[in-house]
Design an enzyme around this catalytic site. Structure first.
Site, PDB file in Angstrom:
ATOM      1  N   GLY A 296       3.953   7.316 -12.327  1.00  0.00           N
ATOM      2  CA  GLY A 296       2.524   7.603 -12.537  1.00  0.00           C
ATOM      3  C   GLY A 296       2.041   7.361 -13.949  1.00  0.00           C
TER       4      GLY A 296
ATOM      5  N   GLY B  95      -3.380  13.822  -2.830  1.00  0.00           N
ATOM      6  CA  GLY B  95      -3.382  12.395  -3.179  1.00  0.00           C
ATOM      7  C   GLY B  95      -2.076  11.917  -3.777  1.00  0.00           C
TER       8      GLY B  95
ATOM      9  CE  LYS C  92       7.192   5.718  -7.768  1.00  0.00           C
ATOM     10  NZ  LYS C  92       6.782   7.057  -7.336  1.00  0.00           N
TER      11      LYS C  92
HETATM   12  P1  NDP Z   1      -5.090   4.645  -0.957  1.00  0.00           P
HETATM   13  O1  NDP Z   1      -4.579   4.548   0.435  1.00  0.00           O
HETATM   14  O2  NDP Z   1      -5.754   5.909  -1.398  1.00  0.00           O
HETATM   15  O3  NDP Z   1      -6.115   3.443  -1.254  1.00  0.00           O
HETATM   16  C1  NDP Z   1      -5.917   2.153  -0.767  1.00  0.00           C
HETATM   17  C2  NDP Z   1      -7.197   1.366  -0.941  1.00  0.00           C
HETATM   18  O4  NDP Z   1      -6.971   0.042  -0.490  1.00  0.00           O
HETATM   19  C3  NDP Z   1      -8.387   1.898  -0.141  1.00  0.00           C
HETATM   20  O5  NDP Z   1      -9.547   1.843  -0.919  1.00  0.00           O
HETATM   21  C4  NDP Z   1      -8.479   0.927   1.026  1.00  0.00           C
HETATM   22  O6  NDP Z   1      -9.816   0.755   1.490  1.00  0.00           O
HETATM   23  C5  NDP Z   1      -8.026  -0.349   0.396  1.00  0.00           C
HETATM   24  N1  NDP Z   1      -7.499  -1.291   1.353  1.00  0.00           N
HETATM   25  C6  NDP Z   1      -6.552  -1.105   2.297  1.00  0.00           C
HETATM   26  N2  NDP Z   1      -6.322  -2.248   2.988  1.00  0.00           N
HETATM   27  C7  NDP Z   1      -7.151  -3.165   2.445  1.00  0.00           C
HETATM   28  C8  NDP Z   1      -7.410  -4.525   2.721  1.00  0.00           C
HETATM   29  N3  NDP Z   1      -6.757  -5.172   3.688  1.00  0.00           N
HETATM   30  N4  NDP Z   1      -8.335  -5.182   1.972  1.00  0.00           N
HETATM   31  C9  NDP Z   1      -9.007  -4.540   1.007  1.00  0.00           C
HETATM   32  N5  NDP Z   1      -8.814  -3.248   0.695  1.00  0.00           N
HETATM   33  C10 NDP Z   1      -7.902  -2.572   1.422  1.00  0.00           C
HETATM   34  O7  NDP Z   1      -3.848   4.310  -1.915  1.00  0.00           O
HETATM   35  P2  NDP Z   1      -3.547   4.856  -3.373  1.00  0.00           P
HETATM   36  O8  NDP Z   1      -4.748   4.711  -4.215  1.00  0.00           O
HETATM   37  O9  NDP Z   1      -2.867   6.171  -3.303  1.00  0.00           O
HETATM   38  O10 NDP Z   1      -2.403   3.821  -3.851  1.00  0.00           O
HETATM   39  C11 NDP Z   1      -2.738   2.526  -4.304  1.00  0.00           C
HETATM   40  C12 NDP Z   1      -1.503   1.915  -4.965  1.00  0.00           C
HETATM   41  O11 NDP Z   1      -1.107   2.712  -6.068  1.00  0.00           O
HETATM   42  C13 NDP Z   1      -0.264   1.838  -4.057  1.00  0.00           C
HETATM   43  O12 NDP Z   1       0.483   0.699  -4.387  1.00  0.00           O
HETATM   44  C14 NDP Z   1       0.508   3.096  -4.438  1.00  0.00           C
HETATM   45  O13 NDP Z   1       1.881   2.976  -4.161  1.00  0.00           O
HETATM   46  C15 NDP Z   1       0.235   3.128  -5.921  1.00  0.00           C
HETATM   47  N6  NDP Z   1       0.386   4.420  -6.580  1.00  0.00           N
HETATM   48  C16 NDP Z   1      -0.220   5.514  -6.071  1.00  0.00           C
HETATM   49  C17 NDP Z   1      -0.125   6.728  -6.709  1.00  0.00           C
HETATM   50  C18 NDP Z   1      -0.760   7.957  -6.179  1.00  0.00           C
HETATM   51  O14 NDP Z   1      -0.519   9.029  -6.763  1.00  0.00           O
HETATM   52  N7  NDP Z   1      -1.555   7.902  -5.126  1.00  0.00           N
HETATM   53  C19 NDP Z   1       0.617   6.843  -7.979  1.00  0.00           C
HETATM   54  C20 NDP Z   1       1.230   5.600  -8.429  1.00  0.00           C
HETATM   55  C21 NDP Z   1       1.098   4.450  -7.754  1.00  0.00           C
HETATM   56  P3  NDP Z   1     -10.681   1.955   2.142  1.00  0.00           P
HETATM   57  O15 NDP Z   1     -11.014   2.856   0.993  1.00  0.00           O
HETATM   58  O16 NDP Z   1     -11.838   1.284   2.708  1.00  0.00           O
HETATM   59  O17 NDP Z   1      -9.772   2.602   3.133  1.00  0.00           O
HETATM   60  N1  HSE Z   2       3.748   8.692  -3.688  1.00  0.00           N
HETATM   61  C1  HSE Z   2       4.173   8.538  -5.028  1.00  0.00           C
HETATM   62  C2  HSE Z   2       4.813   9.810  -5.505  1.00  0.00           C
HETATM   63  C3  HSE Z   2       3.014   8.210  -5.909  1.00  0.00           C
HETATM   64  O1  HSE Z   2       4.667  10.839  -4.828  1.00  0.00           O
HETATM   65  O2  HSE Z   2       5.481   9.805  -6.528  1.00  0.00           O
HETATM   66  C4  HSE Z   2       3.398   7.902  -7.336  1.00  0.00           C
HETATM   67  O3  HSE Z   2       4.103   6.701  -7.411  1.00  0.00           O
END
Ligand code: NDP
Ligand code: HSE
Length: 431
Positions: free
Chosen positions: A137, A190, A208
């Site tokens: 993160g 989240g 990771k």
């Molecule tokens: P979410 O599921 O909250 O968000 C995904 C987003 O992608 C949504 O806005 C969704 O649209 C959009 N989406 C999905 N499919 C498509 C598509 N085919 N075309 C265009 N847009 C699309 O995910 P996160 O924000 O949690 O995670 C995003 C990335 O960050 C991932 O790689 C995750 O592993 C990484 N990550 C997440 C962390 C966390 O704490 N959540 C921490 C570190 C890394 P819509 O809003 O319309 O559904």
């Molecule tokens: N799902 C991941 C976690 C988000 O819980 O650590 C951060 O990479």
């Protein structure tokens, strides 16, 4: 009169937990970002799946479902990929490079699977690939490994790299919450992946670990080469048993260089660690990682490991870095995999086991069990026996031995008539 600097155009793919916070910070910090980069940064478009969803602070005019069209518009400087998963993220990132854009991503699943492909595409098109947010993160960890420690020799990376599972284990231990209840809470906050199986089965931490091992040891480590166990098998009894022995249970990622330096290992599994170990006090969705380097010694990185706002901080850091490169010249570090060390299987990892057995309470049983350990070349560190209704509970903690020897010891114990059950097996680390 000073020439007006062209604003840099940023395409944001995904506006969910992390993407929405990236968009918000880009807007609220616009003036500071422009000053730090030397040029304004503009959001050129935001690609999502559900265009009608209300997204606070995002101009609806910028929202599109045509991510491919946005990426190949021709005027995009940086693509920030916040969709996650393999496809369409991989194709969109490749299209971004082909169109001359640099890429910032948090997508550990894709990097662990196809990192070399993405590095090669960035290299071919003279673009940057940044991914600080993909591991731990908000914690600055990859940049220190790739840049600050580039002159040192890293021998070990060990830590908690998944916020969701740390949150679950912490809730189970501190408030006695059930597994399902704790997972629902982590998802609502989240922290969890779109499919939380990735978290609880250890895939996220394994991705990771692959990224960390690759950077730390200058060697390609594929996700399939990382030994993976999640937290789904960890029971309240395991946690209570650990507590009785002055330990706690954490899901650890451990990447090690072999003592002879000729190979490396990468693994993710639950482990008991002493309550006095610094990782034992890592609570909630926090992450902490120790890096052991030959000259630097032991370094500890600690902070929020998941969640939209903290993760967006790491993404914005990468955005500033790549935008500075656009303005002033310079490139992100590329792939460094020159060492080409083989990745050894889990059986060769030297570790310790905590084994809890239900056995028949009669003379000779303890000796019989001890003989099984001896037959497999496994030395016992401690034994604790408590009687209960004609049965005894036997807790054995071993000294360090190859994982294969420990596993075959457990298999042999299971075959003894006097062993009624193997209640729990967990590795012991950090002592
Ligand atoms: P979410 O599921 O909250 O968000 C995904 C987003 O992608 C949504 O806005 C969704 O649209 C959009 N989406 C999905 N499919 C498509 C598509 N085919 N075309 C265009 N847009 C699309 O995910 P996160 O924000 O949690 O995670 C995003 C990335 O960050 C991932 O790689 C995750 O592993 C990484 N990550 C997440 C962390 C966390 O704490 N959540 C921490 C570190 C890394 P819509 O809003 O319309 O559904
Ligand atoms: N799902 C991941 C976690 C988000 O819980 O650590 C951060 O990479």
């Amino acid at each position: 009169m000073a020439e007006r600097v062209r604003p840099l155009q940023v395409a944001l793919l995904g506006c969910g937990v992390v993407g929405s916070q990236v968009a918000r910070l880009m807007t609220t910090h616009a003036a500071d970002l422009a000053a730090r980069i030397g040029a304004p940064v503009e959001l050129a478009g935001v690609a999502v799946r559900r265009p009608d969803k209300v997204r606070e602070g995002v101009d609806p005019e910028l929202v599109t479902t045509d991510a491919a069209g946005l990426v190949s518009r021709g005027d995009i400087d940086v693509v920030v990929e916040m969709i996650g998963g393999i496809e369409p993220a991989r194709s969109l990132i490749q299209a971004a490079f082909a169109n001359g854009a640099s890429v910032v991503t948090a997508n550990k699943a894709l990097l662990a699977k196809d990192g070399p492909l993405l590095y090669a595409a960035a290299e071919k098109h003279g673009a940057d690939l940044y991914f600080e947010a993909a591991v731990a993160g908000a914690i600055p960890l990859l940049r220190p490994l790739r840049e600050s420690l580039a002159g040192d020799k890293v021998n070990r990376v060990l830590g908690i790299v998944n916020g969701t599972t740390n949150f679950i284990l912490d809730r189970m231990e501190s408030s006695g919450a059930g597994y399902g209840e704790a997972l629902s809470e982590a998802t609502a906050l989240g922290y969890a992946e779109a499919d939380p199986t990735a978290d609880v089965e250890g895939f996220d931490a394994a991705a990771k670990a692959a990224i960390l091992a690759g950077i730390a040891f200058h060697t390609r480590v594929h996700l399939d080469e990382v030994h993976r166990e999640g937290v789904t098998e960890v029971t309240a009894a395991d946690i209570a048993c650990a507590r009785d022995m002055g330990r706690t249970v954490k899901l650890l990622a451990i990447c090690e260089r072999a003592e002879d330096g000729r190979s490396v290992t990468a693994r993710v599994h639950p482990a008991m660690i002493p309550l006095s170990h610094p990782l034992a006090s890592v609570r909630g969705a926090y992450n902490a990682v120790f890096v052991e380097a030959e000259a630097a010694g032991r370094l500890m990185f600690y902070g929020p490991g998941a969640g939209g706002v903290p993760t967006a901080s790491a993404v914005l850091g990468d955005l500033v870095a790549t935008c500075r490169n656009r303005v002033g010249g310079g490139r992100a570090p590329g792939e460094s995999a020159y060492a080409r060390l083989p990745v050894s299987p889990m059986g060769e990892v030297v570790t310790r086991y905590h084994i809890s057995l239900d056995v028949v309470d009669k003379p000779g049983v303890l000796a019989q069990c001890a003989m099984v350990f001896a037959d497999h070349g496994v030395s016992i560190d401690s034994v604790r026996q408590t009687g209960k209704d004609g049965e005894a509970s036997l807790i054995v903690v071993t000294h360090r031995a190859p994982d294969a020897a420990l596993a075959s010891t457990v298999a042999a114990l299971r075959r003894l008539d006097t062993v009624h059950g193997v209640v729990s097996i967990m590795r012991v680390e950090g002592e």
